[in-house]
Design a protein around this motif. Structure first.
Motif, PDB file in Angstrom:
ATOM      1  N   GLU A 219      43.305 -23.968  51.447  1.00 50.73           N
ATOM      2  CA  GLU A 219      44.325 -24.144  50.417  1.00 50.73           C
ATOM      3  C   GLU A 219      45.002 -22.816  50.114  1.00 50.73           C
ATOM      4  OE1 GLU A 219      45.609 -26.611  49.038  1.00 50.73           O
ATOM      5  OE2 GLU A 219      44.266 -28.304  49.281  1.00 50.73           O
ATOM      6  N   ASP A 221      46.821 -22.649  47.431  1.00 46.94           N
ATOM      7  CA  ASP A 221      46.927 -22.727  45.981  1.00 46.94           C
ATOM      8  C   ASP A 221      45.601 -22.295  45.364  1.00 46.94           C
ATOM      9  OD1 ASP A 221      47.353 -23.300  43.361  1.00 46.94           O
ATOM     10  OD2 ASP A 221      47.891 -25.393  43.646  1.00 46.94           O
ATOM     11  N   SER A 242      52.278 -30.565  49.778  1.00 46.29           N
ATOM     12  CA  SER A 242      52.029 -29.130  49.803  1.00 46.29           C
ATOM     13  C   SER A 242      52.892 -28.452  48.746  1.00 46.29           C
ATOM     14  CB  SER A 242      52.356 -28.551  51.184  1.00 46.29           C
ATOM     15  OG  SER A 242      51.470 -29.036  52.156  1.00 46.29           O
ATOM     16  N   THR A 289      55.968 -27.204  41.828  1.00 49.79           N
ATOM     17  CA  THR A 289      54.749 -26.407  41.815  1.00 49.79           C
ATOM     18  C   THR A 289      54.548 -25.717  40.475  1.00 49.79           C
ATOM     19  OG1 THR A 289      53.529 -24.718  43.051  1.00 49.79           O
ATOM     20  CG2 THR A 289      55.847 -24.285  42.630  1.00 49.79           C
ATOM     21  N   ASN A 351      46.457 -29.607  58.378  1.00 51.01           N
ATOM     22  CA  ASN A 351      46.674 -30.266  57.097  1.00 51.01           C
ATOM     23  C   ASN A 351      46.941 -31.753  57.361  1.00 51.01           C
ATOM     24  OD1 ASN A 351      47.282 -30.970  54.495  1.00 51.01           O
ATOM     25  ND2 ASN A 351      49.182 -29.794  54.375  1.00 51.01           N
ATOM     26  N   VAL A 443      48.888 -25.229  58.701  1.00 58.91           N
ATOM     27  CA  VAL A 443      48.914 -24.221  57.646  1.00 58.91           C
ATOM     28  C   VAL A 443      48.490 -22.892  58.257  1.00 58.91           C
ATOM     29  CG1 VAL A 443      48.056 -23.519  55.389  1.00 58.91           C
ATOM     30  CG2 VAL A 443      48.325 -25.950  55.923  1.00 58.91           C
ATOM     31  N   ASP A 470      53.081 -23.167  55.193  1.00 57.70           N
ATOM     32  CA  ASP A 470      52.406 -24.464  55.065  1.00 57.70           C
ATOM     33  C   ASP A 470      53.399 -25.576  55.393  1.00 57.70           C
ATOM     34  OD1 ASP A 470      51.108 -26.771  54.326  1.00 57.70           O
ATOM     35  OD2 ASP A 470      50.344 -25.999  52.435  1.00 57.70           O
ATOM     36  N   SER A 472      53.578 -29.388  55.782  1.00 59.47           N
ATOM     37  CA  SER A 472      52.765 -30.508  55.337  1.00 59.47           C
ATOM     38  C   SER A 472      52.736 -31.639  56.366  1.00 59.47           C
ATOM     39  CB  SER A 472      53.304 -31.029  54.010  1.00 59.47           C
ATOM     40  OG  SER A 472      52.640 -32.199  53.608  1.00 59.47           O
ATOM     41  N   SER A 478      57.391 -28.538  52.860  1.00 61.63           N
ATOM     42  CA  SER A 478      56.874 -27.258  53.362  1.00 61.63           C
ATOM     43  C   SER A 478      56.874 -26.224  52.243  1.00 61.63           C
ATOM     44  CB  SER A 478      57.701 -26.746  54.543  1.00 61.63           C
ATOM     45  OG  SER A 478      59.018 -26.425  54.123  1.00 61.63           O
ATOM     46  N   THR A 511      60.579 -30.129  49.260  1.00 58.67           N
ATOM     47  CA  THR A 511      59.852 -31.388  49.213  1.00 58.67           C
ATOM     48  C   THR A 511      60.825 -32.556  49.055  1.00 58.67           C
ATOM     49  OG1 THR A 511      58.148 -32.651  48.009  1.00 58.67           O
ATOM     50  CG2 THR A 511      59.497 -31.144  46.723  1.00 58.67           C
TER      51      THR A 511
END
Length: 609
Positions: A219, A221, A242, A289, A351, A443, A470, A472, A478, A511
């Motif tokens: 991850e 995050d 992601s 995010t 991922n 990732v 990343d 996704s 991404s 996204t």
């Protein structure tokens, strides 16, 4: 009369099991065995000139002794057989061993005062009799009192002090002066605003997570990396995308209407972790995010989670939900060995989606057992025969093919753009659209760091560059993140230390729409639900998704009232670019060994695009 004369003329010596026999007396054990104490004595008597005299049944409750093949000294064997028992052993000059039980000594009251190295009383010191569960605590003035027998050992333990032991003798007053445990005193936590305290001396719960549990994880995050590593810390993802936001709640919800997010403090700089929520039709229920995502887990030296409400006193209302203190490698300012080093870390992960629906493979698109260009999958059976089989469905030909969805469209734009598909037919069979659409992503995380110290250890520096890429498993989703940090510490005078750190992060999140609604226009559905509820017999991955004339979305629905998920992934994306800058500077003056005066300045800047 003869027995009396024998005992009268014999010299008797009082001994212990450890020195009852000569050091040269050895016993041979042929094979591994488990013997009673009586059988051990028989073994010794068979191989030596010693004779044992004791009360019958004295050792019936003694544990058996496990012996291994080989040679063992008789003293060692006797000590092993009679260990931890109050026995008096005497031996005559004729090698006769007398064993009898010693009367148990009476307990006596032992009292005293426990102080530290400065002769100050220590309250709460644990006083325990070794090998038992009997114990007590010292009072506020360091006084204690306990019942103990002569020969027993008192153990004194206290946080931050070395353990002390005292053997009880004839003196009933035993005072103890404890000394500082320097190793344990080094175990401190950062409670807020750079204030360090001993971990066991603070009045609230603290959990520390070291860098080894954070670095090189799948991850990117930090919030998700902490999941499962801290008791009472609940990390909830808003979506599976992601870069999607995460809610971090410590010890449950405290508000039904306000924020329950914990406060993040990075190198002394506090910032909120609330999820950035935009407004408007496109953004409804599409959370972006949160700001903890801006932190590179590979640059973290330590994370400390302060769970108690009292821990947030220095941060006011913002810290009422708990505080997560982060010390980065560039901001730690901890001098190390006299050397410089450069490290490069490269990680690559797959991922993939964690769970998927359990689809049925018996009925295809339609309703009431007949094929129809509708949303559901209650049409004809995939089996040709039977009352609901496709063989009796007039919409499916004898080869098991059904009309292409675009051939029955009522949208003139679709009919004009795909005139070549009028009359085309597709195979009526279960499709694997879900797996074909959500293919595993990649990732990649790269981290380069350098640190060093001066020859005398008075100065140190650290710098790092991190990059996260990343892609996704969700098409069009991404995250690209760049982190740059630099920091240093220097002792410029005997009691004066200066330290500073600077940190920059750039996060680029893309996204597609995730939420589902029926607002019309460009807001017609979200990417995940559109794939999730697609008819089982429809191959959406190979279906045309874009009108070649005006590049608008085309989908299987007769009225073309839903967006094609492939078109959404390509054309209707939310792009959030975030630049974060923050830096700290600290001047620390040590008045003496215990008191320090500190001047600190920090600033932060957050820019969105």
């Amino acid at each position: 009369m003869r027995a009396f004369l024998f005992l009268f003329c014999t010299m008797v010596f009082s001994l212990t099991p450890k020195n009852a026999f000569s050091q040269n007396v050895k016993i041979n054990i042929v094979e591994d065995k488990v013997l009673t104490v009586d059988e051990v004595f028989d073994l010794i008597m068979r191989q030596t000139e010693y004779v044992f005299i004791y009360k019958a049944g004295m050792f019936k409750d003694f544990p058996r002794i496990k012996l291994e093949s080989g040679t063992i000294r008789a003293n060692k064997l006797l000590e092993k057989s009679l260990a931890n028992n109050r026995l008096k052993i005497t031996i005559s000059n004729d090698n006769i061993v007398f064993i009898k039980e010693m009367p148990e000594k009476l307990q006596q009251k032992i009292s005293g005062v426990v102080t530290d190295s400065d002769n100050l009383p220590l309250p709460g010191v644990t006083v325990l009799i070794e090998g038992t569960s009997r114990g007590t605590l010292t009072d506020f003035d360091g006084n204690y009192a306990i019942l103990a027998r002569e020969g027993e050992t008192l153990i004194f333990t206290y946080v931050g002090q070395n353990t002390e032991k005292r053997i009880v003798g004839s003196n009933t007053v035993i005072h103890v002066k404890m000394t500082d445990d320097t190793e344990e005193l080094e175990e401190v936590v950062l409670t807020g605003q750079g204030i360090s305290k001993k971990q066991k001396a603070i009045g609230y719960a603290v959990t520390t997570v070291k860098s080894a549990l954070i670095e090189d994880r799948t991850e990117g995050d930090l919030a998700r990396v902490l999941s499962g590593k801290v008791a009472g810390l609940n990390v909830t993802n808003s979506t599976g995308f992601s870069g999607s936001g995460t809610n971090i709640v410590i010890r449950g919800l405290t508000s039904f209407t306000g924020s329950n997010q914990a406060l993040f403090v990075v190198d002394g700089v506090p910032f909120r972790n609330d999820i950035t929520q935009a407004s408007g039709g496109f953004y409804n229920n599409n959370q972006s995010t949160n700001r903890a995502f801006d932190i590179d887990p590979n640059d973290i030296a330590e994370v400390q989670v302060l769970k108690g409400l009292a821990a947030a006193t220095l941060y006011g209302a913002e810290g009422s939900n708990g505080v997560i203190l982060i010390t980065t490698k560039s901001g730690s300012g901890i001098p190390g060995a006299t050397r410089s080093s450069v490290s490069v870390s490269q990680s690559t992960f797959i991922n993939a989606i964690a769970t998927k629906p359990d689809y049925q493979n018996k009925y295809g698109q339609g309703s009431d057992g007949k094929y129809a260009n509708t949303l559901g999958s209650w049409g004809a059976s995939y089996d040709k025969d039977g009352p609901l089989g496709w063989g009796v469905d007039p919409n499916i030909d004898e080869n098991g093919n059904y009309p292409h969805p675009f051939s029955s469209s009522t949208d003139e734009n679709v009919l004009n753009a795909f005139s070549n598909l009028q009359g085309a037919r597709l195979k009526y069979q279960p499709q694997n659209s879900f797996d074909e659409f959500f293919k595993p992503g990649i990732v990649k995380s790269t981290s380069i760091s350098a640190n060093g110290n001066s020859a005398d250890g008075s100065s140190s520096f650290s710098t790092s560059i991190g990059y996260l890429d990343d892609d996704s498993f969700i098409p069009g989703n991404s995250v690209k993140r760049t982190n740059i940090s630099v920091g240093g510490r220097s002792k410029i005078a005997d009691k004066l230390t200066v330290s500073a750190s600077m940190r920059y992060s750039n996060t680029n999140l893309k996204t597609p729409r995730n939420a589902f609604d029926f607002d019309g226009g460009d807001d017609r559905g979200g990417i995940y639900p559109l794939v999730l509820i697609a008819p089982r017999s429809l191959d959406i991955t190979n279906l045309p998704y874009k009108n070649p004339i005006d590049n608008s979305s085309v989908y299987y629905r007769t009225s073309n009232d839903f967006n094609n998920p492939k078109w959404l992934a390509e054309n209707l994306k939310y792009n959030q670019i975030t630049d974060r800058y923050f830096w700290t500077a600290e001047l620390n003056y040590a008045l003496n060994k215990k008191n320090k005066y500190k001047v600190e300045n920090w600033a932060r800047c957050l820019l969105y695009q």
